[in-house]
Design a protein around this motif. Structure first.
Motif, mmCIF file in Angstrom:
data_model
loop_
_atom_site.group_PDB
_atom_site.id
_atom_site.type_symbol
_atom_site.label_atom_id
_atom_site.label_comp_id
_atom_site.label_asym_id
_atom_site.label_seq_id
_atom_site.Cartn_x
_atom_site.Cartn_y
_atom_site.Cartn_z
ATOM 1 N N VAL A 14 -1.785 -8.211 12.459
ATOM 2 C CA VAL A 14 -0.468 -7.783 12.945
ATOM 3 C C VAL A 14 0.117 -6.790 11.939
ATOM 4 O O VAL A 14 0.350 -7.148 10.780
ATOM 5 N N ILE A 15 0.337 -5.560 12.372
ATOM 6 C CA ILE A 15 0.954 -4.561 11.503
ATOM 7 C C ILE A 15 2.449 -4.890 11.400
ATOM 8 O O ILE A 15 3.127 -5.055 12.415
ATOM 9 N N LEU A 16 2.939 -4.974 10.155
ATOM 10 C CA LEU A 16 4.336 -5.327 9.904
ATOM 11 C C LEU A 16 5.186 -4.114 9.536
ATOM 12 O O LEU A 16 6.400 -4.128 9.734
ATOM 13 N N GLY A 17 4.569 -3.099 8.970
ATOM 14 C CA GLY A 17 5.323 -1.931 8.531
ATOM 15 C C GLY A 17 4.444 -0.996 7.731
ATOM 16 O O GLY A 17 3.216 -1.134 7.728
ATOM 17 N N ARG A 18 5.109 -0.048 7.032
ATOM 18 C CA ARG A 18 4.398 1.003 6.295
ATOM 19 C C ARG A 18 5.121 1.372 5.032
ATOM 20 O O ARG A 18 6.340 1.316 4.967
ATOM 21 N N LEU A 19 4.347 1.816 4.047
ATOM 22 C CA LEU A 19 4.932 2.401 2.848
ATOM 23 C C LEU A 19 5.605 3.714 3.235
ATOM 24 O O LEU A 19 5.099 4.449 4.084
ATOM 25 N N SER A 20 6.724 4.011 2.613
ATOM 26 C CA SER A 20 7.459 5.244 2.928
ATOM 27 C C SER A 20 6.734 6.491 2.435
ATOM 28 O O SER A 20 6.772 7.532 3.074
ATOM 29 N N ASP A 21 6.073 6.391 1.296
ATOM 30 C CA ASP A 21 5.363 7.532 0.708
ATOM 31 C C ASP A 21 3.870 7.221 0.671
ATOM 32 O O ASP A 21 3.435 6.361 -0.094
ATOM 33 N N PRO A 22 3.063 7.895 1.483
ATOM 34 C CA PRO A 22 1.627 7.616 1.539
ATOM 35 C C PRO A 22 0.919 7.729 0.189
ATOM 36 O O PRO A 22 -0.100 7.071 -0.041
ATOM 37 N N SER A 23 1.443 8.529 -0.731
ATOM 38 C CA SER A 23 0.777 8.672 -2.031
ATOM 39 C C SER A 23 0.852 7.376 -2.845
ATOM 40 O O SER A 23 0.079 7.198 -3.792
ATOM 41 N N ASP A 24 1.752 6.461 -2.480
ATOM 42 C CA ASP A 24 1.858 5.192 -3.193
ATOM 43 C C ASP A 24 0.685 4.252 -2.911
ATOM 44 O O ASP A 24 0.538 3.235 -3.586
ATOM 45 N N THR A 25 -0.154 4.587 -1.941
ATOM 46 C CA THR A 25 -1.304 3.721 -1.649
ATOM 47 C C THR A 25 -2.265 3.647 -2.833
ATOM 48 O O THR A 25 -2.952 2.644 -3.003
ATOM 49 N N ASP A 26 -2.280 4.687 -3.663
ATOM 50 C CA ASP A 26 -3.156 4.675 -4.841
ATOM 51 C C ASP A 26 -2.828 3.505 -5.761
ATOM 52 O O ASP A 26 -3.713 2.930 -6.381
ATOM 53 N N ARG A 27 -1.562 3.142 -5.867
ATOM 54 C CA ARG A 27 -1.144 2.027 -6.721
ATOM 55 C C ARG A 27 -1.676 0.693 -6.198
ATOM 56 O O ARG A 27 -1.878 -0.235 -6.960
ATOM 57 N N LEU A 28 -1.877 0.613 -4.899
ATOM 58 C CA LEU A 28 -2.337 -0.645 -4.305
ATOM 59 C C LEU A 28 -3.766 -0.999 -4.699
ATOM 60 O O LEU A 28 -4.108 -2.174 -4.795
ATOM 61 N N ALA A 29 -4.594 -0.009 -4.900
ATOM 62 C CA ALA A 29 -6.027 -0.240 -5.118
ATOM 63 C C ALA A 29 -6.312 -1.183 -6.285
ATOM 64 O O ALA A 29 -7.287 -1.929 -6.247
ATOM 65 N N THR A 30 -5.462 -1.179 -7.297
ATOM 66 C CA THR A 30 -5.708 -2.013 -8.469
ATOM 67 C C THR A 30 -4.606 -3.040 -8.704
ATOM 68 O O THR A 30 -4.591 -3.709 -9.739
ATOM 69 N N ALA A 31 -3.682 -3.177 -7.764
ATOM 70 C CA ALA A 31 -2.543 -4.090 -7.937
ATOM 71 C C ALA A 31 -3.009 -5.528 -8.145
ATOM 72 O O ALA A 31 -3.991 -5.971 -7.545
ATOM 73 N N GLU A 32 -2.307 -6.219 -9.001
ATOM 74 C CA GLU A 32 -2.576 -7.636 -9.240
ATOM 75 C C GLU A 32 -1.415 -8.522 -8.805
ATOM 76 O O GLU A 32 -1.610 -9.680 -8.475
ATOM 77 N N ARG A 33 -0.205 -7.964 -8.822
ATOM 78 C CA ARG A 33 0.978 -8.733 -8.425
ATOM 79 C C ARG A 33 1.943 -7.803 -7.689
ATOM 80 O O ARG A 33 2.179 -6.684 -8.127
ATOM 81 N N ILE A 34 2.462 -8.305 -6.583
ATOM 82 C CA ILE A 34 3.403 -7.522 -5.780
ATOM 83 C C ILE A 34 4.616 -8.384 -5.469
ATOM 84 O O ILE A 34 4.487 -9.546 -5.065
ATOM 85 N N ARG A 35 5.783 -7.794 -5.680
ATOM 86 C CA ARG A 35 7.032 -8.455 -5.306
ATOM 87 C C ARG A 35 7.604 -7.697 -4.122
ATOM 88 O O ARG A 35 7.629 -6.471 -4.109
ATOM 89 N N ILE A 36 8.046 -8.433 -3.117
ATOM 90 C CA ILE A 36 8.614 -7.850 -1.914
ATOM 91 C C ILE A 36 10.060 -8.342 -1.792
ATOM 92 O O ILE A 36 10.306 -9.549 -1.857
ATOM 93 N N GLU A 37 10.992 -7.410 -1.623
ATOM 94 C CA GLU A 37 12.382 -7.800 -1.463
ATOM 95 C C GLU A 37 13.082 -6.849 -0.508
ATOM 96 O O GLU A 37 12.623 -5.729 -0.289
ATOM 97 N N ALA A 38 14.187 -7.320 0.076
ATOM 98 C CA ALA A 38 14.986 -6.489 0.965
ATOM 99 C C ALA A 38 15.646 -5.392 0.157
ATOM 100 O O ALA A 38 15.941 -5.565 -1.027
ATOM 101 N N ARG A 39 15.885 -4.262 0.801
ATOM 102 C CA ARG A 39 16.560 -3.139 0.154
ATOM 103 C C ARG A 39 17.617 -2.624 1.103
ATOM 104 O O ARG A 39 17.408 -2.574 2.309
#
Length: 116
Positions: free
Chosen positions: A90-115
């Motif tokens: 189920v697709i929930l949404g998208r990153l606003s800036d596609p260039s930020d996908t590079d950061r995901l490749a090696t991520a170890e911890r992600i915090r998600i919060e409302a903005r």
């Protein structure tokens, strides 16, 4: 809904769609997840409970930058590469800036919060 992901200390903006599953995710925010690689395509992590998938499509074809939920395993998936057609994703949404996908490749911890 606008959200902010903090990927290993770097803030990244994203937008969620108006699905039942995305709204259920919002009810868990703020949320910090340890994530791991899956098929060198996505980073996955597990929220504290399964999300409601009422009305979700049977399958999706994820693209780099998508935030998704894989119902059978109950995990969130953040795609840093395009994925394959996947039943129960189920697709929930998208990153606003596609260039930020590079950061995901090696991520170890992600915090998600409302903005706002």
């Amino acid at each position: 809904m606008n959200i902010r992901l903090t990927i290993d200390g770097h803030a990244v903006d994203a937008t969620l769609n108006d699905s039942t599953t995305a709204r259920d995710l919002v009810s868990l925010l703020p949320l910090t997840l340890d994530v791991e690689d899956f098929h060198q395509t996505e980073r996955i992590g597990y929220p504290p409970r399964k999300l409601d998938t009422t009305g979700a499509p049977d399958a999706s074809h994820p693209k780099a930058g998508d935030l998704a939920y894989y119902a059978p395993w109950g995990n969130l998936a953040l795609f840093h590469r395009d994925g394959e057609h996947s039943p129960n994703l189920v697709i929930l949404g998208r990153l606003s800036d596609p260039s930020d996908t590079d950061r995901l490749a090696t991520a170890e911890r992600i915090r998600i919060e409302a903005r706002s």
